[in-house]
Design an enzyme around this catalytic site. Structure first.
Site, PDB file in Angstrom:
ATOM      1  N   HIS A  37       8.297  -2.440   9.819  1.00  0.00           N
ATOM      2  CA  HIS A  37       7.166  -3.386   9.771  1.00  0.00           C
ATOM      3  C   HIS A  37       7.213  -4.218   8.486  1.00  0.00           C
ATOM      4  O   HIS A  37       7.253  -5.443   8.517  1.00  0.00           O
ATOM      5  CB  HIS A  37       5.835  -2.622   9.783  1.00  0.00           C
ATOM      6  CG  HIS A  37       5.666  -1.679  10.917  1.00  0.00           C
ATOM      7  ND1 HIS A  37       5.543  -2.109  12.218  1.00  0.00           N
ATOM      8  CD2 HIS A  37       5.585  -0.321  10.962  1.00  0.00           C
ATOM      9  CE1 HIS A  37       5.375  -1.063  13.004  1.00  0.00           C
ATOM     10  NE2 HIS A  37       5.406   0.033  12.269  1.00  0.00           N
ATOM     11  N   ASP A  38       7.156  -3.536   7.350  1.00  0.00           N
ATOM     12  CA  ASP A  38       7.008  -4.244   6.079  1.00  0.00           C
ATOM     13  C   ASP A  38       8.292  -4.954   5.643  1.00  0.00           C
ATOM     14  O   ASP A  38       8.223  -6.094   5.146  1.00  0.00           O
ATOM     15  CB  ASP A  38       6.496  -3.274   4.999  1.00  0.00           C
ATOM     16  CG  ASP A  38       5.099  -2.766   5.336  1.00  0.00           C
ATOM     17  OD1 ASP A  38       4.454  -3.357   6.218  1.00  0.00           O
ATOM     18  OD2 ASP A  38       4.659  -1.791   4.712  1.00  0.00           O
ATOM     19  N   PHE A  66      -2.783  -1.058  11.733  1.00  0.00           N
ATOM     20  CA  PHE A  66      -3.374  -0.378  10.575  1.00  0.00           C
ATOM     21  C   PHE A  66      -3.892  -1.326   9.490  1.00  0.00           C
ATOM     22  O   PHE A  66      -5.030  -1.177   9.018  1.00  0.00           O
ATOM     23  CB  PHE A  66      -2.366   0.613   9.962  1.00  0.00           C
ATOM     24  CG  PHE A  66      -2.919   1.302   8.749  1.00  0.00           C
ATOM     25  CD1 PHE A  66      -3.765   2.389   8.864  1.00  0.00           C
ATOM     26  CD2 PHE A  66      -2.642   0.826   7.468  1.00  0.00           C
ATOM     27  CE1 PHE A  66      -4.318   3.011   7.750  1.00  0.00           C
ATOM     28  CE2 PHE A  66      -3.184   1.434   6.341  1.00  0.00           C
ATOM     29  CZ  PHE A  66      -4.031   2.524   6.482  1.00  0.00           C
ATOM     30  N   ASN A  67      -3.085  -2.279   9.030  1.00  0.00           N
ATOM     31  CA  ASN A  67      -3.510  -3.130   7.902  1.00  0.00           C
ATOM     32  C   ASN A  67      -4.748  -3.951   8.252  1.00  0.00           C
ATOM     33  O   ASN A  67      -5.622  -4.174   7.418  1.00  0.00           O
ATOM     34  CB  ASN A  67      -2.370  -4.070   7.472  1.00  0.00           C
ATOM     35  CG  ASN A  67      -1.198  -3.302   6.890  1.00  0.00           C
ATOM     36  OD1 ASN A  67      -1.357  -2.190   6.390  1.00  0.00           O
ATOM     37  ND2 ASN A  67      -0.002  -3.890   6.975  1.00  0.00           N
ATOM     38  N   ASP A 119       6.771   0.328   3.184  1.00  0.00           N
ATOM     39  CA  ASP A 119       6.557  -0.514   1.991  1.00  0.00           C
ATOM     40  C   ASP A 119       7.680  -0.265   0.988  1.00  0.00           C
ATOM     41  O   ASP A 119       8.202  -1.210   0.367  1.00  0.00           O
ATOM     42  CB  ASP A 119       5.226  -0.195   1.307  1.00  0.00           C
ATOM     43  CG  ASP A 119       4.016  -0.436   2.201  1.00  0.00           C
ATOM     44  OD1 ASP A 119       3.737   0.423   3.050  1.00  0.00           O
ATOM     45  OD2 ASP A 119       3.368  -1.488   2.032  1.00  0.00           O
ATOM     46  N   THR A 122       1.856  -6.325   2.506  1.00  0.00           N
ATOM     47  CA  THR A 122       2.237  -5.320   3.499  1.00  0.00           C
ATOM     48  C   THR A 122       1.246  -4.150   3.539  1.00  0.00           C
ATOM     49  O   THR A 122       1.600  -3.053   3.943  1.00  0.00           O
ATOM     50  CB  THR A 122       3.669  -4.808   3.221  1.00  0.00           C
ATOM     51  OG1 THR A 122       3.679  -4.179   1.920  1.00  0.00           O
ATOM     52  CG2 THR A 122       4.684  -5.928   3.251  1.00  0.00           C
ATOM     53  N   ASP A 132       0.834  -1.220   0.000  1.00  0.00           N
ATOM     54  CA  ASP A 132       0.000   0.000   0.000  1.00  0.00           C
ATOM     55  C   ASP A 132       0.861   1.260   0.000  1.00  0.00           C
ATOM     56  O   ASP A 132       0.339   2.361   0.097  1.00  0.00           O
ATOM     57  CB  ASP A 132      -1.010  -0.010   1.152  1.00  0.00           C
ATOM     58  CG  ASP A 132      -0.376   0.060   2.523  1.00  0.00           C
ATOM     59  OD1 ASP A 132       0.813  -0.275   2.665  1.00  0.00           O
ATOM     60  OD2 ASP A 132      -1.082   0.460   3.475  1.00  0.00           O
ATOM     61  N   ASN A 167      -2.165   3.071   3.107  1.00  0.00           N
ATOM     62  CA  ASN A 167      -1.502   4.268   3.619  1.00  0.00           C
ATOM     63  C   ASN A 167      -1.894   5.481   2.783  1.00  0.00           C
ATOM     64  O   ASN A 167      -2.016   6.591   3.291  1.00  0.00           O
ATOM     65  CB  ASN A 167       0.018   4.111   3.589  1.00  0.00           C
ATOM     66  CG  ASN A 167       0.529   3.074   4.566  1.00  0.00           C
ATOM     67  OD1 ASN A 167       1.595   2.517   4.406  1.00  0.00           O
ATOM     68  ND2 ASN A 167      -0.240   2.803   5.606  1.00  0.00           N
TER      69      ASN A 167
END
Ligand code: BDR
Ligand code: CA
Length: 314
Positions: free
Chosen positions: A239-240, A164-165, A14, A122, A9, A38
């Site tokens: 994170h990603d 969030f995801n 990402d 992601t 995203d 995002n």
């Protein structure tokens, strides 16, 4: 080489995840599919094209996926990633064009090499849920489906309890969990251990003024300011990139199967991952579905891999 499809995203991390995949000799990046998250879908697609061109990899195709969640209202994350999704970075308009539809690409890409392809997601899980709906069982033909998403025992990052995801399309996430595909979760609980400090970025890139170094410095600035203001931490959480790292080297993580589901309707709890931890003697009594979850990460080894490959320097 490990064939990978990235479903993104296109926030800042990402972009860092794409860069890690491109800088990893173990990875054959088959293509990138985009999803809202995002940033809106068009912006996500533009960002993916721009990052590939920045990296000199315009042979890698980008496919356009879902522009909105299955049921709930659209949500974005400009406060964290900036209006463009790439912080303060300004990249040239892309020359590449999107190559087609993400759902067809995911289905055909997985089918072309049964049992081989790792799908790394992601962003919100909308594309994957739609793919599984269109062709039930298709994700089980992937070698693995690695999803950055959810908070297990950790606090959320978009609501008190939701990551969030997971929050952005809980219905899609629920469909995937329920389908019992060969999905593995990389939740906030482990990604919050992967802090890349602003001073490390500065030190590693010191003396460099090439386009990639400028992009890393400028794109991470907004996230660093957000993290500093809200969490008193001057850095970026990977994170990603963590999900890509798991696809490259599974020994970086310790996994455990947990029985869980995701809340789709709660006024305060939408997107919350609910793990059934009741100590039943009969596993079957638990509520939810078995999902392979990353519980521990070798922080030093993963950070070394990322810094060495993406930032370079000493
Ligand atoms: C996830 O949400 C997004 O902001 C990041 O890109 C990552 O995919 C972390 O919760
Ligand atoms: Ca993301």
């Amino acid at each position: 080489m490990q064939p990978i499809i990235l479903d993104v995203d296109m926030g800042v991390d990402d972009a860092l995840a794409i860069m890690l995949a491109l800088q990893s000799p173990e990875v054959e990046l088959l293509g990138i599919s985009t999803v809202f998250g995002n940033v809106p879908l068009n912006q996500a697609t533009r960002n993916a094209l721009q990052v590939l061109e920045l990296m000199g990899r315009d042979e890698i195709p980008v496919y356009v996926g879902a522009g909105e969640p299955l049921v709930r209202k659209l949500v974005h994350a400009a406060a964290v990633h900036g209006e463009s999704g790439l912080g303060d970075a300004v990249l040239p308009d892309p020359e590449m064009l999107p190559a087609g539809n993400a759902l067809d690409f995911l289905i055909e890409g997985i089918q072309a090499r049964p049992g081989e392809v790792i799908v790394v997601a992601t962003g919100p899980l909308t594309n994957l849920a739609l793919v599984e709906k269109k062709q039930p069982g298709i994700l089980d033909q992937a070698r693995r489906v690695l999803v950055m998403g959810g908070a297990l025992a950790e606090a959320g990052n978009i609501t008190p309890v939701s990551e969030f995801n997971s929050f952005a399309d809980p219905h899609a996430f629920h469909q995937l969990i329920k389908a019992e595909t060969n999905m593995s979760l990389i939740p906030l609980d482990v990604t919050h251990q992967l802090g890349l400090a602003a001073e490390t970025i500065a030190a590693r890139l010191a003396g460099r003024d090439d386009a990639i170094a400028r992009f890393i410095r400028e794109s991470t600035r907004t996230v660093i300011a957000f993290e500093q203001e809200h969490y008193n931490y001057a850095g970026v959480h990977l994170h990603d990139p963590a999900a890509v790292a798991l696809g490259i080297d599974s020994s970086l993580f310790e996994m455990e199967t947990l029985v869980l589901d995701v809340e789709t309707m709660g006024e305060l709890t939408t997107g919350q991952v609910v793990v059934d931890r009741r100590p039943f003697s009969d596993e079957e009594e638990r509520q939810g579905y078995p999902v392979d979850c990353a519980m521990k990460v070798d922080v030093d080894r993963l950070m070394h891999m990322f810094e060495h490959r993406v930032l370079g320097g000493e």
